[in-house]
Write a protein that holds these residues in place. Structure first.
Motif, PDB file in Angstrom:
ATOM      1  N   LEU A   1     -52.812   5.792  27.017  1.00  0.00           N
ATOM      2  CA  LEU A   1     -51.524   6.236  26.034  1.00  0.00           C
ATOM      3  C   LEU A   1     -51.261   7.400  26.472  1.00  0.00           C
ATOM      4  CD1 LEU A   1     -52.569   3.970  23.325  1.00  0.00           C
ATOM      5  CD2 LEU A   1     -50.415   3.616  23.997  1.00  0.00           C
ATOM      6  N   ILE A   2     -49.545   7.918  26.790  1.00  0.00           N
ATOM      7  CA  ILE A   2     -49.797   9.266  26.651  1.00  0.00           C
ATOM      8  C   ILE A   2     -48.712   9.673  25.452  1.00  0.00           C
ATOM      9  CG2 ILE A   2     -47.856   8.514  28.695  1.00  0.00           C
ATOM     10  CD1 ILE A   2     -49.328  11.635  29.808  1.00  0.00           C
ATOM     11  N   THR A   3     -48.533  11.060  25.264  1.00  0.00           N
ATOM     12  CA  THR A   3     -47.502  10.505  24.252  1.00  0.00           C
ATOM     13  C   THR A   3     -47.048  12.491  24.199  1.00  0.00           C
ATOM     14  OG1 THR A   3     -46.801  11.029  22.226  1.00  0.00           O
ATOM     15  CG2 THR A   3     -49.228  11.198  22.604  1.00  0.00           C
ATOM     16  N   LYS A   4     -45.732  12.613  23.364  1.00  0.00           N
ATOM     17  CA  LYS A   4     -46.102  14.263  23.646  1.00  0.00           C
ATOM     18  C   LYS A   4     -45.453  15.062  21.839  1.00  0.00           C
ATOM     19  CE  LYS A   4     -40.652  13.883  23.739  1.00  0.00           C
ATOM     20  NZ  LYS A   4     -39.742  14.759  24.524  1.00  0.00           N
ATOM     21  N   ASN A   5     -45.646  13.881  21.150  1.00  0.00           N
ATOM     22  CA  ASN A   5     -45.743  14.063  19.751  1.00  0.00           C
ATOM     23  C   ASN A   5     -47.375  14.119  19.084  1.00  0.00           C
ATOM     24  OD1 ASN A   5     -45.822  13.178  17.051  1.00  0.00           O
ATOM     25  ND2 ASN A   5     -44.451  11.809  17.371  1.00  0.00           N
ATOM     26  N   THR A   6     -47.239  15.346  18.802  1.00  0.00           N
ATOM     27  CA  THR A   6     -48.690  16.138  18.089  1.00  0.00           C
ATOM     28  C   THR A   6     -49.020  15.018  16.876  1.00  0.00           C
ATOM     29  OG1 THR A   6     -46.990  18.106  17.641  1.00  0.00           O
ATOM     30  CG2 THR A   6     -46.948  18.144  19.693  1.00  0.00           C
ATOM     31  N   SER A   7     -48.051  15.059  15.714  1.00  0.00           N
ATOM     32  CA  SER A   7     -49.044  14.449  15.258  1.00  0.00           C
ATOM     33  C   SER A   7     -49.584  12.738  15.313  1.00  0.00           C
ATOM     34  CB  SER A   7     -47.866  13.942  14.351  1.00  0.00           C
ATOM     35  OG  SER A   7     -46.539  12.744  15.106  1.00  0.00           O
ATOM     36  N   ILE A   8     -49.685  13.005  16.858  1.00  0.00           N
ATOM     37  CA  ILE A   8     -50.770  11.294  17.010  1.00  0.00           C
ATOM     38  C   ILE A   8     -51.697  12.010  17.494  1.00  0.00           C
ATOM     39  CG2 ILE A   8     -50.671   9.020  18.724  1.00  0.00           C
ATOM     40  CD1 ILE A   8     -47.778   9.744  19.125  1.00  0.00           C
ATOM     41  N   GLN A   9     -53.254  11.655  16.651  1.00  0.00           N
ATOM     42  CA  GLN A   9     -54.083  11.965  17.557  1.00  0.00           C
ATOM     43  C   GLN A   9     -55.396  10.940  17.653  1.00  0.00           C
ATOM     44  OE1 GLN A   9     -54.968  15.252  17.361  1.00  0.00           O
ATOM     45  NE2 GLN A   9     -52.635  16.072  16.961  1.00  0.00           N
ATOM     46  N   LYS A  10     -54.774   9.643  16.919  1.00  0.00           N
ATOM     47  CA  LYS A  10     -55.876   9.294  16.944  1.00  0.00           C
ATOM     48  C   LYS A  10     -55.067   7.460  17.001  1.00  0.00           C
ATOM     49  CE  LYS A  10     -56.579   8.211  11.831  1.00  0.00           C
ATOM     50  NZ  LYS A  10     -55.478   8.924  11.682  1.00  0.00           N
ATOM     51  N   LEU A  11     -55.611   6.150  18.061  1.00  0.00           N
ATOM     52  CA  LEU A  11     -54.808   4.790  17.825  1.00  0.00           C
ATOM     53  C   LEU A  11     -53.633   4.676  16.364  1.00  0.00           C
ATOM     54  CD1 LEU A  11     -56.873   2.490  19.952  1.00  0.00           C
ATOM     55  CD2 LEU A  11     -54.974   3.378  20.866  1.00  0.00           C
ATOM     56  N   GLY A  12     -54.461   5.000  15.554  1.00  0.00           N
ATOM     57  CA  GLY A  12     -53.599   3.950  14.701  1.00  0.00           C
ATOM     58  C   GLY A  12     -52.746   4.771  14.050  1.00  0.00           C
TER      59      GLY A  12
END
Length: 292
Positions: free
Chosen positions: A163-174
């Motif tokens: 998965l790719i994201t630009k949301n810095t709060s996302i650190q893990k799958l959960g």
């Protein structure tokens, strides 16, 4: 991409990582080159040598013809960073381009003894089947159905869903579960996401460009697709980053022709790739091109 499963390639059985073993541990979640043991690499080398010993009596006319010609013709991608793409000067670059040039060096003694033919995905197998190129190195996932049509080399890279994201709060799958994730319509990536993130809200898209558009306007929080493709996005668009978990494992192989007359060519290619693995050359080139 297909689901991880047993892949048959010229008598060699590759049993890709099963789904229930794909939740990565911190020390093992990097791709194949960082996790495969030296014994496995040596087994790949042994495989290539055994194939050579058991088929050495077959005609080597095709490789001899290539050697007389003085160059290989190889189908590649020219729009797929970092595997194969055209730089600002119009030159082909990338991980698969490096592999093609190294094979030319091993088979013909010169790095530039190769002519590239950029192709669309739909032509990756047919170009070899119709004898329009000697080999295809263009992000071809090894599957049983493809192995019925062409010969597939031992894997040179293990791709997979990320998965790719630009949301810095996302650190893990959960951190992504219960949120909107873009996926290519009718792709097996959908099954990967449903398995690991059963509560995610999937949004189907028709192309990678459409997926990026949804990311840009914050319609979705992440996009799930092939690691190799998304790695190129990160290089082009630094606001994006890969979530550090691979959800599937897919072997990429060189496409080679079937037929006894091509046995020597196949043996040389397999033996060369096995050496590149054993010596760490493929790992070094993958790291150079930013492949995780």
């Amino acid at each position: 991409m297909g689901n991880p499963k047993q892949v048959m390639m010229g008598g060699w059985e590759n049993r890709a990582v099963g789904r229930k073993t794909l939740h990565p541990k911190p020390a093992t979640r990097n791709y194949f080159f960082r996790s495969i043991g030296k014994k496995i690499i040596l087994l790949l080398l042994l495989f290539a040598l055994v194939i050579g010993d058991t088929q050495s009596s077959a005609s080597a006319a095709e490789l001899t013809k290539i050697q007389r010609r003085g160059y290989l013709t190889i189908a590649v991608k020219d729009n797929l960073r970092p595997l194969g793409f055209t730089d600002p000067k119009g030159n082909l670059q990338g991980f698969e381009i490096d592999l093609a040039q190294q094979l030319a060096t091993d088979l013909l003694g010169k790095t530039n003894a190769v002519k590239f033919k950029p192709i669309a995905n739909r032509d990756r197998l047919s170009q070899v089947i119709d004898h329009k190129v000697d080999l295809t190195i263009a992000r071809v996932t090894a599957t049983e159905s493809r192995a019925r049509l062409v010969s597939l080399s031992i894997p040179y890279y293990f791709d997979g869903t990320r998965l790719i994201t630009k949301n810095t709060s996302i650190q893990k799958l959960g951190d992504i579960d219960k949120q909107k994730i873009a996926v290519l319509k009718n792709s097996s990536t959908i099954a990967d996401i449903k398995y690991y993130l059963p509560q995610a809200d999937l949004v189907g898209v028709n192309s990678y460009a459409e997926g990026r558009s949804l990311l840009e306007n914050n319609t979705v929080v992440a996009f799930a697709a092939d690691t190799s493709v998304l790695s190129g996005w990160v290089q082009q668009y630094p606001q994006y980053r890969l979530v550090p978990v691979k959800l599937s494992t897919e072997p990429l192989s060189v496409v080679m022709p079937k037929g006894l007359q091509y046995d020597d060519l196949r043996r040389k290619v397999n033996g060369a790739i096995a050496r590149y693995l054993e010596k760490g050359w493929l790992q070094q080139r993958a790291q150079h091109w930013g492949l995780p």
